[in-house]
Design an enzyme around this catalytic site. Structure first.
Site, PDB file in Angstrom:
ATOM      1  N   LYS A 127     -10.620  45.220  50.451  1.00  0.00           N
ATOM      2  CA  LYS A 127     -10.323  45.271  49.010  1.00  0.00           C
ATOM      3  C   LYS A 127     -11.535  45.871  48.313  1.00  0.00           C
ATOM      4  O   LYS A 127     -12.567  45.238  48.203  1.00  0.00           O
ATOM      5  CB  LYS A 127     -10.019  43.873  48.500  1.00  0.00           C
ATOM      6  CG  LYS A 127     -10.106  43.704  46.990  1.00  0.00           C
ATOM      7  CD  LYS A 127      -9.039  44.492  46.263  1.00  0.00           C
ATOM      8  CE  LYS A 127      -8.985  44.111  44.792  1.00  0.00           C
ATOM      9  NZ  LYS A 127     -10.252  44.286  44.088  1.00  0.00           N
TER      10      LYS A 127
ATOM     11  N   SER B 264     -12.952  41.065  49.467  1.00  0.00           N
ATOM     12  CA  SER B 264     -13.561  41.324  48.183  1.00  0.00           C
ATOM     13  C   SER B 264     -15.023  40.923  48.106  1.00  0.00           C
ATOM     14  O   SER B 264     -15.870  41.565  48.698  1.00  0.00           O
ATOM     15  CB  SER B 264     -12.724  40.623  47.116  1.00  0.00           C
ATOM     16  OG  SER B 264     -13.001  41.139  45.863  1.00  0.00           O
TER      17      SER B 264
ATOM     18  N   GLN C  76     -11.476  45.112  38.961  1.00  0.00           N
ATOM     19  CA  GLN C  76     -10.563  44.842  37.860  1.00  0.00           C
ATOM     20  C   GLN C  76     -11.302  44.258  36.657  1.00  0.00           C
ATOM     21  O   GLN C  76     -12.334  43.607  36.811  1.00  0.00           O
ATOM     22  CB  GLN C  76      -9.457  43.856  38.284  1.00  0.00           C
ATOM     23  CG  GLN C  76      -8.392  44.448  39.185  1.00  0.00           C
ATOM     24  CD  GLN C  76      -8.886  44.723  40.562  1.00  0.00           C
ATOM     25  OE1 GLN C  76      -9.560  43.898  41.188  1.00  0.00           O
ATOM     26  NE2 GLN C  76      -8.593  45.901  41.084  1.00  0.00           N
TER      27      GLN C  76
END
Length: 485
Positions: A337, A312, A341
């Site tokens: 990733k 991430s 979100q």
């Protein structure tokens, strides 16, 4: 950050989600002044707001089900649990491991973790195809000390199976008070049988940045996660290294599971020229927004050290510096990733929290690394001792024993310089001879068998070997990478 005319408040995250629930680690997010607000709707959305609400027939159906359960079900039920279950069901129907609903107590732990203070086993996890999969163990955590690795599948905890559970239920079994024991069964690629690891839950180190300068002038800054204060600490460590005449810099983000988005942007732009793209975010309509650097480039060479547990925000940093600052990426392919979100809780009104994927993030050149990760410029696999499964001896290992525990012993012995001639899991005469030699040199009875005492001494020797920086081949290759320029 804007998406189709609506301002997104709350948290914008790029993390491996509910891992926070296990480690109470943090999630990649964009923090706004009112970080619990619902996103403001555009004028058009406000006009047709009713379209987003339940229709009368839909509401009637839900009320009918609720009434039937409360009046006809053979046991009394908690109304709040029913509502939580309904919301969890909606999120599960999205079939997205990064979109989850957190009940009040879990949401509270999540919020605390953003501040960088948490207790647990120290492993970031996610849900993949109904299985609990490790994203990354936090450095220095019980998970790392026990030998838990990225991509490990958690099968059970203290005898309770995790298969088929939703992420929240699985995490509730993994978490526990400080000092309590968690016996975890793990399925690992390349092993025919499950591995058992024993972890003692503990407080996780809240320090996220560690800097040092080598005698050759190479600076090393290890970033363990991107929490709220990481950018400030990073700048302090970087300034110290530059004042000491640093000639090249290695950024170590191995097993860094992610963190707060503005923090990684602030760190990345330290090395990118003003106006350069740090990261792009693309919504479902294909609209892209670029975050531009306010910093300036550096004269010294940079390498980013990463592995399968770099996820991430770590991948954002690696991608930005590779494409915008000429940094060399060293180590293994990162986790992969690439979605964003947003979390909301004020709208829910009861302290619970909803986290949902709303976009994908792209590297400065528009590459989407989701599920593929970022490949290093210089590939370096870690030595076998870094990934070998730790021992959990239920009985003494002796000649003609066969199994994964024997295989682990063989890998440990070879790595420490006691060659057992094989690592196929069969305890033959050569393995017994290697065990005897190890025992003799460590003041143990030279039985040629691996009992609990020998196993403990063997594992301590492995840990000592791993902690010796001279054995860190990935780090040494990264140092070479910044010395070549």
């Amino acid at each position: 950050m804007h998406f189709k005319g609506r301002t997104v408040f709350a948290f914008v995250m790029l993390t491996m989600i509910a891992s926070v629930l296990v480690t109470l680690t943090i999630a990649d997010q964009m923090i706004k002044p009112d970080n619990h607000s619902v996103p403001a709707l555009s004028a058009a959305a406000a006009e047709e707001g009713e379209r987003f609400r339940l229709k009368e027939e839909e509401l009637t159906k839900l009320n009918a089900v609720l009434e039937l359960i409360e009046t006809k079900y053979y046991q009394k039920v908690d109304r709040h649990e029913l509502l939580d279950g309904a919301v969890s069901g909606m999120m599960s129907s999205l079939d997205d491991p990064y979109s989850v609903y957190m009940e009040k107590d879990v949401a509270q732990h999540f919020s605390e973790s953003i501040e960088g203070s948490f207790t647990g086993i120290g492993a970031e996890v996610t849900l993949e195809n109904g299985r609990i999969v490790v994203v990354s163990p936090i450095k220095g955590s019980p998970a790392e000390r026990s030998g838990l690795l990225a991509k490990d599948v958690l099968l059970s905890v203290n005898g309770d199976k995790l298969d088929g559970l939703n992420l929240q239920d699985a995490v509730s079994k993994i978490r526990g008070p400080k000092g309590t024991k968690a016996k975890i069964q793990v399925q690992r690629a390349g092993f025919s049988e499950p591995i058992q690891l024993v972890l003692i839950r503990d407080d996780i180190d809240v320090e996220t940045v560690y800097g040092s300068l080598r005698p050759d002038g190479t600076g090393i800054i290890e970033i363990r996660q991107f929490s709220l204060h990481t950018a400030e600490r990073f700048k302090q460590e970087l300034a110290k290294l530059e004042e000491q005449g640093m000639k090249g810099l290695v950024l170590d983000v191995r097993n860094n599971p992610g963190g707060v988005l503005p923090v990684v942007v602030e760190i990345a732009q330290t090395f990118l020229p003003k106006g350069a793209t740090v990261v792009q975010v693309e919504d479902r309509e294909g609209n892209r927004e670029k975050t531009l650097s306010e910093g300036q480039s550096k004269a010294y060479p940079i390498a980013v050290l990463m592995n399968n547990g770099s996820a991430s925000a770590s991948e954002i940093l690696a991608g930005a510096l590779q494409e915008g600052a000429g940094a060399k990426l060293v180590g293994e392919t990162s986790f992969g990733k690439g979605t964003v979100q947003v979390s909301y809780n004020k709208a829910l009104g009861d302290g619970s929290l909803l986290k949902m994927t709303i976009a994908k993030w792209l590297t400065p050149k528009g590459n989407w690394i989701h599920e593929n990760g970022i490949k290093p410029d210089i590939t370096v696999q870690p030595p076998g001792l870094y990934t070998v499964a730790r021992l959990a001896l239920a009985e003494t290992l002796k000649q003609d024993t066969l199994g994964e525990q024997v295989r682990s012993v063989q890998i440990m012995l070879r790595g420490l310089g006691y060659d057992p001639k094989r690592d196929d899991g069969y305890f033959g005469a050569e393995t017994a001879a290697a065990v005897k030699k190890f025992q003799s040199e460590h003041s143990l009875p030279a039985t040629g068998q691996v009992d609990k005492q020998t196993g403990e001494v063997l594992e301590k020797a492995v840990v000592k070997w791993i902690q010796d920086e001279k054995n860190d081949t990935q780090l040494h290759e990264a140092i070479k990478a910044v010395s070549r320029k």
